[in-house]
Design an enzyme around this catalytic site. Structure first.
Site, PDB file in Angstrom:
ATOM      1  N   GLU A   1      40.019   2.715  24.942  1.00  0.00           N
ATOM      2  CA  GLU A   1      40.057   1.492  24.123  1.00  0.00           C
ATOM      3  C   GLU A   1      39.663   1.764  22.665  1.00  0.00           C
ATOM      4  OE1 GLU A   1      37.302  -1.601  25.342  1.00  0.00           O
ATOM      5  OE2 GLU A   1      38.238  -3.094  24.073  1.00  0.00           O
TER       6      GLU A   1
ATOM      7  N   LYS B   1      44.061   0.729  26.070  1.00  0.00           N
ATOM      8  CA  LYS B   1      43.655  -0.659  25.801  1.00  0.00           C
ATOM      9  C   LYS B   1      43.556  -0.858  24.289  1.00  0.00           C
ATOM     10  CE  LYS B   1      39.985  -4.045  26.736  1.00  0.00           C
ATOM     11  NZ  LYS B   1      39.047  -4.570  27.716  1.00  0.00           N
TER      12      LYS B   1
HETATM   13  C1  5MM Z   1      36.839  -5.899  22.525  1.00  0.00           C
HETATM   14  O1  5MM Z   1      36.120  -6.220  23.645  1.00  0.00           O
HETATM   15  C2  5MM Z   1      36.717  -5.857  24.887  1.00  0.00           C
HETATM   16  C3  5MM Z   1      37.821  -6.799  25.300  1.00  0.00           C
HETATM   17  O2  5MM Z   1      37.335  -8.115  25.168  1.00  0.00           O
HETATM   18  P1  5MM Z   1      38.185  -9.191  24.353  1.00  0.00           P
HETATM   19  O3  5MM Z   1      39.433  -9.428  25.162  1.00  0.00           O
HETATM   20  O4  5MM Z   1      37.248 -10.376  24.334  1.00  0.00           O
HETATM   21  O5  5MM Z   1      38.453  -8.634  22.991  1.00  0.00           O
HETATM   22  C4  5MM Z   1      35.609  -5.885  25.951  1.00  0.00           C
HETATM   23  O6  5MM Z   1      36.015  -5.221  27.112  1.00  0.00           O
HETATM   24  C5  5MM Z   1      34.377  -5.247  25.388  1.00  0.00           C
HETATM   25  O7  5MM Z   1      34.608  -3.891  25.197  1.00  0.00           O
HETATM   26  C6  5MM Z   1      33.237  -5.460  26.349  1.00  0.00           C
HETATM   27  O8  5MM Z   1      32.968  -6.838  26.432  1.00  0.00           O
HETATM   28  C7  5MM Z   1      31.981  -4.714  25.966  1.00  0.00           C
HETATM   29  O9  5MM Z   1      31.473  -5.182  24.797  1.00  0.00           O
HETATM   30  P2  5MM Z   1      30.022  -4.729  24.272  1.00  0.00           P
HETATM   31  O10 5MM Z   1      30.174  -4.703  22.795  1.00  0.00           O
HETATM   32  O11 5MM Z   1      29.077  -5.782  24.708  1.00  0.00           O
HETATM   33  O12 5MM Z   1      29.687  -3.400  24.854  1.00  0.00           O
END
Ligand code: 5MM
Length: 327
Positions: A167, A209
């Site tokens: 990602e 991703k």
């Molecule tokens: C970008 O965030 C990821 C996808 O979420 P969205 O669809 O809301 O953009 C998400 O998987 C994110 O990586 C996780 O929530 C982990 O975030 P943190 O910053 O708390 O580690």
């Protein structure tokens, strides 16, 4: 691993990223006025993981370290045939000497943690790198360090028999135009695939991703949904190997409806070698979180809202969604 990767992007299905770190999820609860306590996230996850029929639209759920350790919560998913994933990065920190830029940490001890997660049933992993667009950024140092970490994460995951979800998120924060968003996303994805090849990552045993190619949140010139879909597909075609079994988008701050529309339009346009799917956090669970509000009397309503979003994203997988389906 190839079979797991393909199962995660099976027709009509996508991934639910339920992996926000404790700090992020508490912030999200507070933003929607939910009173938070020690167990709020566990209660939220338990509420939604028990949703009947989720397995019709959701192939896998990404958990965080706290939640994957809860056997009861894991079972709610695996009993439905939903695959368990785990976010293995330890979040971002400021990159020294590069103001405004971040590096993701978590490689130390990763081999041991992966073995542990595999032992408790994880089938796939996720690591998020964050790239910010701004004045004179991203720098090549920031991109270089982040893609190297992504490649090491992917190689270590495959070594452990776990499918890596790679990602690299180009943030929507800022004033940049969609042209700048496209340029930076192109550069980042090109670097990601060069690095993955150099680290001998098996491209048929991973998922990508990425972000949608987008204008910045504070840009006055907003790109149309059509342009976002077209530009995103263009960049993917220019950078992503056809060997990759699937693309699972993050929603990045787009509303639930916008994110579904982007996936839907890209599938309608088609002409790419990969399934175009989703791995949303906010765009999937956000509306359900609001309806739940931390209250037991709203549990069933919250489940229905999650199921509804999952179903609409499932329709988007075949370009069969229409905004007119929204109430
Ligand atoms: C970008 O965030 C990821 C996808 O979420 P969205 O669809 O809301 O953009 C998400 O998987 C994110 O990586 C996780 O929530 C982990 O975030 P943190 O910053 O708390 O580690």
């Amino acid at each position: 691993m190839e079979e797991i990767a393909k199962a995660l992007v099976a027709p009509g299905k996508g991934i639910w990223a339920a992996d926000a770190s404790p700090k992020t999820i508490m912030k999200r609860f507070q933003e929607v006025g939910i009173q938070t306590g020690e167990n709020t996230n566990k209660r939220f996850r338990e509420t939604l993981f028990a949703t009947d029929g989720l397995e019709n639209y959701i192939s896998g759920v990404i958990l965080n370290d706290e939640i994957i350790r809860e056997e009861r919560l894991r079972n709610l998913l695996t009993n439905k045939g939903i695959l368990i994933g785990i976010k293995v990065d330890k979040g971002t920190v400021d990159l020294e000497n590069f103001p405004g830029e971040k590096i993701t940490e978590g490689l130390d001890g990763l081999r041991e943690r992966l073995a542990e997660y595999k032992g408790i049933g994880a089938k796939f992993t996720k690591w998020r790198a964050v790239i910010t667009i701004g004045e004179n950024i991203p720098t090549h140092v920031c991109i270089g360090l982040n893609v190297e970490a992504l490649a090491r994460f992917a190689a270590l995951s495959q070594e452990a028999g776990l499918v890596p979800v790679v990602e690299p998120e180009v943030l929507m924060d800022g004033k940049h135009t969609i042209d700048e968003g496209e340029k930076v996303t192109f550069k980042v994805l090109s670097n990601v695939f060069t690095e993955l090849a150099e680290h001998k990552v098996n491209l048929s045993q991973m998922l990508l991703k990425p972000n949608f190619v987008h204008h910045g949140k504070d840009c006055l010139k907003r790109a149309s949904d059509e342009k976002i879909a077209q530009r995103t597909l263009k960049v993917l075609k220019e950078t992503v190997s056809p060997q990759v079994p699937g693309i699972v988008f993050l929603s990045g701050g787009d509303s639930a409806i916008e994110a579904t529309k982007h996936v839907d339009r890209m599938n309608e346009i088609g002409g790419v070698p990969w399934p175009i799917a989703f791995s949303f956090e906010r765009a999937l669970e956000g509306p359900a979180m609001i309806v739940w509000g931390g209250k037991d009397e709203n549990i069933e309503a919250a489940r229905q809202v999650l199921l509804d979003r999952a179903k609409k994203n499932s329709l988007a997988r075949s370009g069969s969604y229409s905004e007119s389906m929204e109430g």
